[in-house]
Design an enzyme around this catalytic site. Sequence first.
Site, PDB file in Angstrom:
ATOM      1  N   CYS A   1       0.925  -1.032   0.216  1.00 44.55           N
ATOM      2  CA  CYS A   1      -0.380   0.437  -0.002  1.00 44.55           C
ATOM      3  C   CYS A   1       0.466   1.365  -0.417  1.00 44.55           C
ATOM      4  O   CYS A   1       1.427   1.338  -1.133  1.00 44.55           O
ATOM      5  CB  CYS A   1      -1.160  -0.396   1.373  1.00 44.55           C
ATOM      6  SG  CYS A   1      -2.170   1.579   0.793  1.00 44.55           S
TER       7      CYS A   1
ATOM      8  N   HIS B   1      -3.602  -5.413  -0.161  1.00 40.86           N
ATOM      9  CA  HIS B   1      -3.262  -5.975   1.133  1.00 40.86           C
ATOM     10  C   HIS B   1      -3.978  -7.201   1.213  1.00 40.86           C
ATOM     11  O   HIS B   1      -4.629  -8.476   1.184  1.00 40.86           O
ATOM     12  CB  HIS B   1      -3.969  -5.252   2.386  1.00 40.86           C
ATOM     13  CG  HIS B   1      -4.078  -4.240   2.375  1.00 40.86           C
ATOM     14  ND1 HIS B   1      -3.086  -3.510   3.800  1.00 40.86           N
ATOM     15  CD2 HIS B   1      -4.940  -2.836   2.292  1.00 40.86           C
ATOM     16  CE1 HIS B   1      -3.550  -1.776   3.301  1.00 40.86           C
ATOM     17  NE2 HIS B   1      -3.323  -2.128   2.450  1.00 40.86           N
TER      18      HIS B   1
ATOM     19  N   GLU C   1      -2.212  -9.455   3.480  1.00 40.38           N
ATOM     20  CA  GLU C   1      -2.086  -9.844   5.142  1.00 40.38           C
ATOM     21  C   GLU C   1      -3.927  -9.678   5.005  1.00 40.38           C
ATOM     22  O   GLU C   1      -4.172 -11.043   6.018  1.00 40.38           O
ATOM     23  CB  GLU C   1      -1.647  -9.085   6.177  1.00 40.38           C
ATOM     24  CG  GLU C   1      -2.192  -7.908   6.803  1.00 40.38           C
ATOM     25  CD  GLU C   1      -2.450  -6.669   5.261  1.00 40.38           C
ATOM     26  OE1 GLU C   1      -3.160  -5.479   5.156  1.00 40.38           O
ATOM     27  OE2 GLU C   1      -1.614  -6.734   3.941  1.00 40.38           O
TER      28      GLU C   1
END
Length: 368
Positions: free
Chosen positions: A254, A342, A344
């Site tokens: 990001c 993202h 994760e």
Amino acid sequence: MQAPKGFLLLEDGTLFSGRLVGPTSPTVAEVVFTTNMTGYQEVFTDPSYRGQIVVMTAPQIGNYGINAEDPESAQPQIAGVVVRELSPTYSNWRATGGLREWLERAAVPVLTEVDTRRLTRHLRTVGVMKGVIGEGETPSGAALAALDACPSMEGLDLATVVSTREIYTWGPSDAPYHIVAYDYGIKRNILRLFEAHGCRVTVVPSDTPAERVLAMDPDGVFLSNGPGDPAAVAYAPATIREIASRQIPMFGICLGHQLLGLSFGGHTVKMPYGHRGGNQPVKDLATGQVLITSQNHGFAVAGSGEGVEGAPELAVTHLNLNDRTVEGLRHRTLPVFGVQYHPEAAPGPHDAVPLFDQFLTALRNRRG
């Protein structure tokens, strides 16, 4: 008892009415929307949302309460919330409390009973903009003055604001790999995933000099997500270039991805309404695979599938299939790469988690 009347006034003069829960003094911030159906606690504690009023497009929020395991940081980071319905009750075996009470303790205002579909369509058409939440049917003079004084997100360095002030570690001391993570607003689940991949992470403040990081002898360096305008984090590019020049594997997510673009000659642009939600389609240009990703950003690295504007050393690896914006890049000669989305996060699919394996492969290759 019914909550008092409240409003959201956008800077273009558009007024939305509702009921106000929480603080009644005017709250000003950039107004954005997210299409997440669940995960509101992760959204509200994500430092990337710092300084924003978040509109939830899902019609009911709060029905499964809050818990102690899901937060991405120690406290809510948002300035305010706008919803259609704030659930008066909650039910979930993991819940430790209600969303309303949790936000009230953090002094975060919630404007409920709003036509969020109309509001979202307006922001998609006109673009995200500043707004003010306040009590009453119409804005007071104080609310109007606060809105006028609210700074634009462009040119705003919020990464420095949310970054840790002290170095700390995450993961077992005897882990096989040592990562140094620059904290521009790092999410806890990133640290959890690094730990699950056999890493000890040393988290450092966003302005930590390159020589101090190099002295830690890391196997790799991670550049975290974060809020605000990437171009305003003016101290980061020179540091990133110095570390990358030592052939140390580097991975950005990001804001970290955007800073990589800036570090090697690219530039970033403010998007009309950004990408926020758990259903963003991203194409891996090397394989043709389409990933369903979770995203939260309002700026993008300028470029196309042909490359990053002004940065010939960078190759584009991923594109957003909705608007063709750059979603991933890698350096052509250095072990450096980043993604805008993202990996994760887990919006349902876990399509993007293998990027952590890709980073670990770079660490092993460096060791030989």
